[in-house]
Design an enzyme around this catalytic site. Structure first.
Site, PDB file in Angstrom:
ATOM      1  N   ARG A  58      26.293  39.218  39.128  1.00 31.88           N
ATOM      2  CA  ARG A  58      27.166  39.262  37.943  1.00 31.88           C
ATOM      3  C   ARG A  58      26.915  40.511  37.106  1.00 31.88           C
ATOM      4  O   ARG A  58      27.790  40.995  36.389  1.00 31.88           O
ATOM      5  CB  ARG A  58      26.925  38.001  37.096  1.00 31.88           C
ATOM      6  CG  ARG A  58      28.003  37.769  36.047  1.00 31.88           C
ATOM      7  CD  ARG A  58      27.819  36.432  35.354  1.00 31.88           C
ATOM      8  NE  ARG A  58      26.569  36.357  34.642  1.00 31.88           N
ATOM      9  CZ  ARG A  58      25.718  35.332  34.696  1.00 31.88           C
ATOM     10  NH1 ARG A  58      25.981  34.292  35.444  1.00 31.88           N
ATOM     11  NH2 ARG A  58      24.603  35.351  34.002  1.00 31.88           N
ATOM     12  N   TYR A 113      51.201  44.121  23.517  1.00 33.61           N
ATOM     13  CA  TYR A 113      51.467  43.289  24.707  1.00 33.61           C
ATOM     14  C   TYR A 113      51.483  41.807  24.285  1.00 33.61           C
ATOM     15  O   TYR A 113      50.541  41.337  23.634  1.00 33.61           O
ATOM     16  CB  TYR A 113      50.349  43.571  25.713  1.00 33.61           C
ATOM     17  CG  TYR A 113      50.392  42.814  27.004  1.00 33.61           C
ATOM     18  CD1 TYR A 113      51.443  42.959  27.899  1.00 33.61           C
ATOM     19  CD2 TYR A 113      49.347  41.956  27.346  1.00 33.61           C
ATOM     20  CE1 TYR A 113      51.443  42.277  29.107  1.00 33.61           C
ATOM     21  CE2 TYR A 113      49.342  41.274  28.553  1.00 33.61           C
ATOM     22  CZ  TYR A 113      50.399  41.439  29.422  1.00 33.61           C
ATOM     23  OH  TYR A 113      50.398  40.755  30.609  1.00 33.61           O
ATOM     24  N   ASP A 185      44.803  49.506  23.598  1.00 35.86           N
ATOM     25  CA  ASP A 185      45.259  49.143  24.936  1.00 35.86           C
ATOM     26  C   ASP A 185      45.976  50.374  25.487  1.00 35.86           C
ATOM     27  O   ASP A 185      47.108  50.679  25.127  1.00 35.86           O
ATOM     28  CB  ASP A 185      46.202  47.933  24.866  1.00 35.86           C
ATOM     29  CG  ASP A 185      46.617  47.452  26.261  1.00 35.86           C
ATOM     30  OD1 ASP A 185      46.649  48.278  27.194  1.00 35.86           O
ATOM     31  OD2 ASP A 185      46.937  46.260  26.399  1.00 35.86           O
ATOM     32  N   LYS A 210      47.643  47.752  36.706  1.00 35.47           N
ATOM     33  CA  LYS A 210      48.826  48.614  36.683  1.00 35.47           C
ATOM     34  C   LYS A 210      48.518  49.928  37.428  1.00 35.47           C
ATOM     35  O   LYS A 210      48.316  49.909  38.619  1.00 35.47           O
ATOM     36  CB  LYS A 210      49.245  48.849  35.226  1.00 35.47           C
ATOM     37  CG  LYS A 210      49.360  47.543  34.415  1.00 35.47           C
ATOM     38  CD  LYS A 210      50.552  46.701  34.797  1.00 35.47           C
ATOM     39  CE  LYS A 210      50.531  45.290  34.241  1.00 35.47           C
ATOM     40  NZ  LYS A 210      50.387  45.141  32.800  1.00 35.47           N
TER      41      LYS A 210
HETATM   42  C1  LIG Z   1      49.792  43.947  32.101  1.00 33.13           C
HETATM   43  C2  LIG Z   1      49.219  44.320  30.801  1.00 33.13           C
HETATM   44  C3  LIG Z   1      48.078  43.702  30.311  1.00 33.13           C
HETATM   45  C4  LIG Z   1      47.417  42.563  31.021  1.00 33.13           C
HETATM   46  O1  LIG Z   1      46.956  42.881  32.275  1.00 33.13           O
HETATM   47  P1  LIG Z   1      46.786  41.745  33.403  1.00 33.13           P
HETATM   48  O2  LIG Z   1      45.973  42.415  34.426  1.00 33.13           O
HETATM   49  O3  LIG Z   1      48.169  41.373  33.835  1.00 33.13           O
HETATM   50  O4  LIG Z   1      46.078  40.597  32.743  1.00 33.13           O
HETATM   51  C5  LIG Z   1      47.563  44.137  29.113  1.00 33.13           C
HETATM   52  N1  LIG Z   1      48.153  45.123  28.414  1.00 33.13           N
HETATM   53  C6  LIG Z   1      49.260  45.744  28.837  1.00 33.13           C
HETATM   54  C7  LIG Z   1      49.857  46.826  28.039  1.00 33.13           C
HETATM   55  C8  LIG Z   1      49.832  45.358  30.042  1.00 33.13           C
HETATM   56  O5  LIG Z   1      50.949  45.949  30.459  1.00 33.13           O
END
Ligand SMILES: *Cc1c(COP(=O)(O)O)cnc(C)c1O
Length: 394
Positions: A58, A113, A185, A210
């Site tokens: 972990r 988000y 973010d 992403k």
């Molecule tokens: C997709 C996304 C998230 C969350 O990511 P996951 O891997 O789907 O949990 C957070 N912030 C933004 C801007 C996103 O596009």
């Protein structure tokens, strides 16, 4: 590499060279996908003093360490550490839980988000932490919203549906003057196009699901922090037991190696598609800060070195069935959530129902497009087929 040490290579080169230990990898280019919980110690004394490169699955493996090293270089000299999480949303929730405590106040931009918003309004509220939302265009006037107990400000620029550009350095200057931490973010730009930590951000988050993963085949998140915030993040990760699966760690590292070429292609194609859509009879507006006509262009140009392949369009007013006819006609643009993979995507969206600090009234139906790695002429032809179906359905 220690925080504040300057890396000798350009980011594109660092993406290829960093996080590689040829000797430890027995000559192979890539680390193994290390599966492991238990780590054996040779002597009782070693065990009792945790004397070993790795202590427990972990807490890290050769695979996670390779990815963390590569990400630390990409995030730049301010980066003191990188935490890995099993999804982007868990990176967000872990960072917030690590930083906040009961009785705190949190400021979050209204374009955040949506699941981040649900986390704040749901779980954080239950834990006695109050969130208030601010207009992403607020700039230094965010000072008016601070309370004595405001511990953190969370931003996202641009908003991943509506594409407002927050002035992150201005917001960070106010936050720091009041002793608050800034969380960004940074999923849309990635650290390749926006060095959050160089712009006053303390904690930079990636939904690596992403562009870093880049192939729509993993769920993954990263939390990078400067020396001020890293001890809190490291502690939060340890106490919450956050770790990611070895296959996803390996695939995130593999995605990282080609991030620069993929993003350059996404950017080039997205710019061409955005310009083309801007001149289209059915389109009222394109929301993409890389366009000179975009209200956020000046901030984007000042703070970012590139734009990814995600933007939105506002259609001229048409009935919903015409929008559905458009979407149902498309063959190359898949309909589905998420983005950042090699393939083009489209979704209709409507932020008007959950905004609280701003009003979302774009004046027509809105669609978000991810421009993938296909040839742009094929993508244009696909959308043109859609527009023909839209007109036929009015
Ligand atoms: C997709 C996304 C998230 C969350 O990511 P996951 O891997 O789907 O949990 C957070 N912030 C933004 C801007 C996103 O596009």
């Amino acid at each position: 590499m220690a925080a504040s040490e300057k890396h000798p290579f350009a980011p594109e080169t660092a993406l290829v060279t960093s996080g590689r230990d040829t000797v430890a990898q027995k000559g192979f280019i890539n680390p193994p996908t290390q599966r492991g919980s238990t780590v054996l110690y040779p002597t009782a004394d070693d065990l009792l003093h945790h004397r070993s490169d790795y202590q427990y699955g972990r807490h890290g493996t050769p695979t996670t360490r390779a990815l963390q090293d590569a990400l630390r270089v990409l995030e730049g000299p301010q980066c003191a550490g990188v935490g890995l999480a099993p999804s982007g949303l868990s990176a967000v929730s872990t960072a917030l839980l690590a930083v906040l405590r009961s009785g705190d106040h949190l400021l979050v931009c209204d374009s955040i988000y949506r699941p981040t918003r649900s986390f704040c309004d749901g779980l954080l509220t239950r834990y006695g932490i109050e969130t208030s939302y601010f207009n992403p265009l607020i700039g230094e006037r965010i000072a008016d919203l601070f309370r004595p107990n405001t511990r953190a400000v969370m931003v996202e620029a641009p908003g991943s549906q509506s594409f407002e550009m927050a002035d992150i350095p201005a917001i960070a200057a106010v936050a720091h003057a009041r002793g608050a931490l800034v969380i960004d973010d940074n999923t849309w730009a990635t650290p390749l196009f926006h060095r959050s930590l160089d712009q006053g951000v303390d904690i930079s988050i990636q939904a690596a699901t992403k562009y870093i993963g880049g192939h729509s085949d993993i769920m993954f998140g990263t939390i990078s922090a400067n020396t001020r915030a890293w001890p809190l993040i490291a502690e939060g990760i340890r106490l919450l037991g956050i770790c990611a699966g070895p296959d996803d760690v390996f695939l995130a590292l593999r995605g990282l190696r080609t991030l620069a070429v993929r993003l350059a292609h996404h950017q080039r194609s997205a710019l061409e598609m955005a310009n083309w859509l801007g001149g289209h009879a059915e389109v009222a507006r394109v929301l993409y800060p890389a366009l000179e006509s975009d209200p956020g262009h000046a901030i984007w140009k000042r703070d970012f070195t590139g734009a990814s392949g995600l933007f939105s369009i506002v259609l001229k007013p048409v009935p919903q069935q015409a929008v559905h006819a458009f979407l149902d006609e498309l063959k190359l643009f898949g309909m589905g959530f998420s983005w950042g993979g090699f393939e083009s995507l489209v979704i209709p969206f409507d932020c008007s129902t959950y905004r609280t600090a701003t009003t979302w009234a774009p004046g027509g139906p809105t669609l978000r497009l991810q421009i993938g790695l296909e040839a742009v002429d094929d993508l244009k032809a696909d959308l043109d087929r859609g527009f023909a179906a839209l007109k036929a359905a009015i």
